[in-house]
Design an enzyme around this catalytic site. Sequence first.
Site, PDB file in Angstrom:
ATOM      1  N   THR A 121       1.242  -9.036   0.036  1.00 39.46           N
ATOM      2  CA  THR A 121      -0.415  -8.101   0.657  1.00 39.46           C
ATOM      3  C   THR A 121       0.528  -8.018   2.128  1.00 39.46           C
ATOM      4  OG1 THR A 121      -2.821  -8.163   1.355  1.00 39.46           O
ATOM      5  CG2 THR A 121      -1.018 -10.569   0.936  1.00 39.46           C
ATOM      6  N   ASP A 122       0.225  -7.135   2.409  1.00 40.90           N
ATOM      7  CA  ASP A 122      -0.416  -6.350   3.465  1.00 40.90           C
ATOM      8  C   ASP A 122      -1.028  -7.096   4.860  1.00 40.90           C
ATOM      9  OD1 ASP A 122      -2.401  -5.363   3.151  1.00 40.90           O
ATOM     10  OD2 ASP A 122      -1.879  -3.352   4.169  1.00 40.90           O
ATOM     11  N   GLU A 123      -1.919  -8.469   3.895  1.00 45.45           N
ATOM     12  CA  GLU A 123      -2.883  -8.952   5.128  1.00 45.45           C
ATOM     13  C   GLU A 123      -2.291 -10.037   5.185  1.00 45.45           C
ATOM     14  OE1 GLU A 123      -6.262  -9.566   2.794  1.00 45.45           O
ATOM     15  OE2 GLU A 123      -6.749  -7.728   2.412  1.00 45.45           O
ATOM     16  N   TYR A 148      -7.357 -15.855   1.631  1.00 49.80           N
ATOM     17  CA  TYR A 148      -6.528 -15.124   0.932  1.00 49.80           C
ATOM     18  C   TYR A 148      -5.681 -14.967   1.458  1.00 49.80           C
ATOM     19  CZ  TYR A 148      -4.904 -11.380  -1.552  1.00 49.80           C
ATOM     20  OH  TYR A 148      -3.658 -10.362  -2.285  1.00 49.80           O
ATOM     21  N   LYS A 152      -1.686 -16.184   0.762  1.00 54.61           N
ATOM     22  CA  LYS A 152      -0.237 -15.376   0.044  1.00 54.61           C
ATOM     23  C   LYS A 152       1.061 -15.361   1.428  1.00 54.61           C
ATOM     24  CE  LYS A 152      -0.250 -12.628  -2.744  1.00 54.61           C
ATOM     25  NZ  LYS A 152       0.008 -12.940  -4.062  1.00 54.61           N
TER      26      LYS A 152
HETATM   27  P1  NAD Z   1      -6.371  -9.433  -9.627  1.00 56.59           P
HETATM   28  O1  NAD Z   1      -7.632 -10.496  -9.161  1.00 56.59           O
HETATM   29  O2  NAD Z   1      -7.237  -8.166 -10.273  1.00 56.59           O
HETATM   30  O3  NAD Z   1      -5.573  -9.752 -11.316  1.00 56.59           O
HETATM   31  C1  NAD Z   1      -4.818 -10.844 -11.022  1.00 56.59           C
HETATM   32  C2  NAD Z   1      -4.821 -11.197 -12.819  1.00 56.59           C
HETATM   33  O4  NAD Z   1      -4.185 -13.566 -12.332  1.00 56.59           O
HETATM   34  C3  NAD Z   1      -5.913 -11.859 -12.945  1.00 56.59           C
HETATM   35  O5  NAD Z   1      -5.337 -11.528 -14.362  1.00 56.59           O
HETATM   36  C4  NAD Z   1      -5.854 -12.974 -13.151  1.00 56.59           C
HETATM   37  O6  NAD Z   1      -6.227 -13.976 -14.872  1.00 56.59           O
HETATM   38  C5  NAD Z   1      -4.996 -13.848 -12.660  1.00 56.59           C
HETATM   39  N1  NAD Z   1      -4.469 -15.228 -12.990  1.00 56.59           N
HETATM   40  C6  NAD Z   1      -5.547 -15.826 -11.888  1.00 56.59           C
HETATM   41  N2  NAD Z   1      -5.445 -16.887 -11.698  1.00 56.59           N
HETATM   42  C7  NAD Z   1      -4.379 -17.477 -12.261  1.00 56.59           C
HETATM   43  C8  NAD Z   1      -2.895 -18.172 -13.045  1.00 56.59           C
HETATM   44  N3  NAD Z   1      -3.269 -19.698 -11.607  1.00 56.59           N
HETATM   45  N4  NAD Z   1      -1.999 -18.315 -13.817  1.00 56.59           N
HETATM   46  C9  NAD Z   1      -1.942 -17.362 -14.283  1.00 56.59           C
HETATM   47  N5  NAD Z   1      -3.225 -16.104 -14.324  1.00 56.59           N
HETATM   48  C10 NAD Z   1      -3.691 -15.940 -13.336  1.00 56.59           C
HETATM   49  O7  NAD Z   1      -5.351  -9.522  -8.262  1.00 56.59           O
HETATM   50  P2  NAD Z   1      -4.489  -8.082  -8.479  1.00 56.59           P
HETATM   51  O8  NAD Z   1      -5.915  -6.978  -7.293  1.00 56.59           O
HETATM   52  O9  NAD Z   1      -4.504  -7.096  -9.211  1.00 56.59           O
HETATM   53  O10 NAD Z   1      -3.616  -8.228  -7.633  1.00 56.59           O
HETATM   54  C11 NAD Z   1      -2.273  -9.141  -8.395  1.00 56.59           C
HETATM   55  C12 NAD Z   1      -1.655  -8.629  -6.942  1.00 56.59           C
HETATM   56  O11 NAD Z   1      -1.357  -8.359  -6.167  1.00 56.59           O
HETATM   57  C13 NAD Z   1      -2.266 -10.193  -6.620  1.00 56.59           C
HETATM   58  O12 NAD Z   1      -0.720 -11.099  -6.193  1.00 56.59           O
HETATM   59  C14 NAD Z   1      -2.795  -9.392  -4.528  1.00 56.59           C
HETATM   60  O13 NAD Z   1      -1.979 -11.023  -3.697  1.00 56.59           O
HETATM   61  C15 NAD Z   1      -1.599  -8.709  -5.353  1.00 56.59           C
HETATM   62  N6  NAD Z   1      -2.147  -7.639  -4.171  1.00 56.59           N
HETATM   63  C16 NAD Z   1      -2.966  -6.597  -4.457  1.00 56.59           C
HETATM   64  C17 NAD Z   1      -3.677  -5.627  -3.623  1.00 56.59           C
HETATM   65  C18 NAD Z   1      -4.974  -4.815  -3.782  1.00 56.59           C
HETATM   66  O14 NAD Z   1      -5.551  -4.208  -3.261  1.00 56.59           O
HETATM   67  N7  NAD Z   1      -5.438  -5.343  -4.827  1.00 56.59           N
HETATM   68  C19 NAD Z   1      -2.225  -5.320  -2.691  1.00 56.59           C
HETATM   69  C20 NAD Z   1      -1.906  -5.912  -2.295  1.00 56.59           C
HETATM   70  C21 NAD Z   1      -0.794  -6.673  -3.502  1.00 56.59           C
HETATM   71  O1  DAU Z   2      -4.683  -5.134   1.525  1.00 56.38           O
HETATM   72  C1  DAU Z   2      -3.852  -5.406   0.684  1.00 56.38           C
HETATM   73  C2  DAU Z   2      -5.583  -6.162   0.425  1.00 56.38           C
HETATM   74  O2  DAU Z   2      -6.505  -5.439  -0.170  1.00 56.38           O
HETATM   75  C3  DAU Z   2      -5.117  -7.257  -1.096  1.00 56.38           C
HETATM   76  O3  DAU Z   2      -4.229  -8.586  -0.868  1.00 56.38           O
HETATM   77  C4  DAU Z   2      -6.597  -7.832  -1.544  1.00 56.38           C
HETATM   78  O4  DAU Z   2      -6.168  -8.394  -3.147  1.00 56.38           O
HETATM   79  C5  DAU Z   2      -7.561  -6.543  -2.024  1.00 56.38           C
HETATM   80  O5  DAU Z   2      -8.595  -7.189  -2.535  1.00 56.38           O
HETATM   81  C6  DAU Z   2      -7.859  -5.787  -0.784  1.00 56.38           C
HETATM   82  O6  DAU Z   2      -8.582  -6.728   0.027  1.00 56.38           O
HETATM   83  P1  DAU Z   2      -9.435  -5.955   0.944  1.00 56.38           P
HETATM   84  O7  DAU Z   2     -10.305  -7.218   1.381  1.00 56.38           O
HETATM   85  O8  DAU Z   2      -9.021  -5.118   2.107  1.00 56.38           O
HETATM   86  O9  DAU Z   2     -10.546  -5.425  -0.493  1.00 56.38           O
HETATM   87  P2  DAU Z   2     -12.105  -5.280  -0.141  1.00 56.38           P
HETATM   88  O10 DAU Z   2     -11.897  -4.054  -1.792  1.00 56.38           O
HETATM   89  O11 DAU Z   2     -12.612  -6.328  -0.699  1.00 56.38           O
HETATM   90  O12 DAU Z   2     -12.748  -4.435   0.718  1.00 56.38           O
HETATM   91  C7  DAU Z   2     -11.963  -3.633   1.636  1.00 56.38           C
HETATM   92  C8  DAU Z   2     -12.755  -2.833   2.866  1.00 56.38           C
HETATM   93  O13 DAU Z   2     -14.071  -2.347   2.619  1.00 56.38           O
HETATM   94  C9  DAU Z   2     -13.025  -4.219   3.548  1.00 56.38           C
HETATM   95  O14 DAU Z   2     -12.974  -3.351   4.603  1.00 56.38           O
HETATM   96  C10 DAU Z   2     -14.247  -5.025   3.074  1.00 56.38           C
HETATM   97  C11 DAU Z   2     -15.755  -3.678   3.233  1.00 56.38           C
HETATM   98  N1  DAU Z   2     -16.141  -3.632   2.095  1.00 56.38           N
HETATM   99  C12 DAU Z   2     -15.907  -4.309   0.479  1.00 56.38           C
HETATM  100  C13 DAU Z   2     -17.340  -4.358  -0.466  1.00 56.38           C
HETATM  101  C14 DAU Z   2     -16.682  -5.722  -1.511  1.00 56.38           C
HETATM  102  C15 DAU Z   2     -17.727  -2.825   2.419  1.00 56.38           C
HETATM  103  O15 DAU Z   2     -17.542  -2.524   3.307  1.00 56.38           O
HETATM  104  N2  DAU Z   2     -18.341  -2.664   0.982  1.00 56.38           N
HETATM  105  C16 DAU Z   2     -18.131  -3.790   0.211  1.00 56.38           C
HETATM  106  O16 DAU Z   2     -18.931  -4.165  -0.756  1.00 56.38           O
END
Ligand code: NAD
Ligand code: DAU
Length: 332
Positions: A121-123, A148, A152
């Site tokens: 992630t970019d975080e 989190y 990562k």
């Molecule tokens: P998500 O929470 O929707 O899915 C995560 C999946 O991992 C789930 O299916 C869960 O059951 C599985 N999992 C969790 N713990 C596990 C374990 N111990 N063993 C096996 N499986 C396990 O997450 P997502 O949003 O799809 O993110 C997927 C990946 O992409 C993560 O590594 C996250 O850090 C990365 N990522 C997410 C975002 C975003 O915007 N959501 C952006 C950049 C990177």
């Molecule tokens: O940047 C990549 C990341 O993006 C991934 O690594 C994470 O897995 C993914 O969850 C996401 O993280 P954020 O914390 O940015 O996403 P989230 O959807 O939780 O929140 C997006 C923005 O919205 C953040 O600034 C918090 C805000 N927010 C979130 C929720 C749930 C609100 O204002 N209201 C809300 O109810």
Amino acid sequence: MQRILVTGGAGFIGSNFVHHLVHHTDAQVTVLDKMTYAASRESLAGLPESRVSLVVGDIADAAVVDPLVEAHDAVVHYAAESHNDNSLSDPSPFIQTNLIGTFTLLEAVRRTGARFHHVSTDEVYGDLELDDPAKFTEATPYRPSSPYSASKAGSDHLVRAWVRSFGVQATISNCSNNYGPWQHIEKFIPRQITNLLAGGRVKLYGAGANVRDWIHTEDHSSAVLRILEAGRIGETYLIGADGEKSNLEVVRMILGILGHAEDDFDHVTDRAGHDLRYAIDSTKLREELGWTPQYGDFADGLARTIDWYRENEAWWRPAKEAVESSYAAKGQ
Ligand code: NAD
Ligand code: DAU
């Protein structure tokens, strides 16, 4: 590369990648997923059984991981605890899955020599000032803010160490915020959409000035496949689609599409340590590997995502009450 193990392939982004692999390659795909609250079997429904199989198991369990890695040419590692707010309530599963789980996979690929791609992630780079023209690049120093993002960041460091010390054949990608179908309703965009569809109100943390750099999950998948196929071993690639928007802008777009007034939302308690702004410079990926995003029109992608949640209420409805009660208990 015919046999690909996708960890976390029943989650939001991982399941999109499994669909992408089935449609754009002839690989055999095994999903390894613990099926936590964030996973969904429905996200994999309809895929050919001859191409895709699901193993329910924990990436931190070497007894499960080792024989699976042994049987595959490549591992694409999505599995993680992924929600910042949850990591503030209880960091423990983030350490276990994101660090110990990644370590367990790395030890397995060290033994077998399988190609490994680590999805991050970019975080890991912390945040940027709102008025700073800079974006994250592959050279930006690590400065994670939440449990989190720290977990990562630690997993990225493990991958680099295993490449340098043990010659593991790995690449890393760090992507910005994804949106699209199958995203869990705890996350910002689906939470607000489903609040409105359920007759509730939009919940904005703090003033809503925080900026996220949105990318459609399909563009994330095409980028990961490109890196898997052509990325240089040991390299990191940032993935982004120039989609910067403040949370307030996104909320107003969702309200507008669903026919509400643009100020029809509640300000709620801000997230502790809330990162201000993320922004990705994906020049390296575009110039070196020739990748370009195809879903760059955020307004159009958001409208289609809203349609998807409208049409798939049976999928998200059962989780809605519990998610909202948990937020309400925190004043969010
Ligand atoms: P998500 O929470 O929707 O899915 C995560 C999946 O991992 C789930 O299916 C869960 O059951 C599985 N999992 C969790 N713990 C596990 C374990 N111990 N063993 C096996 N499986 C396990 O997450 P997502 O949003 O799809 O993110 C997927 C990946 O992409 C993560 O590594 C996250 O850090 C990365 N990522 C997410 C975002 C975003 O915007 N959501 C952006 C950049 C990177
Ligand atoms: O940047 C990549 C990341 O993006 C991934 O690594 C994470 O897995 C993914 O969850 C996401 O993280 P954020 O914390 O940015 O996403 P989230 O959807 O939780 O929140 C997006 C923005 O919205 C953040 O600034 C918090 C805000 N927010 C979130 C929720 C749930 C609100 O204002 N209201 C809300 O109810």
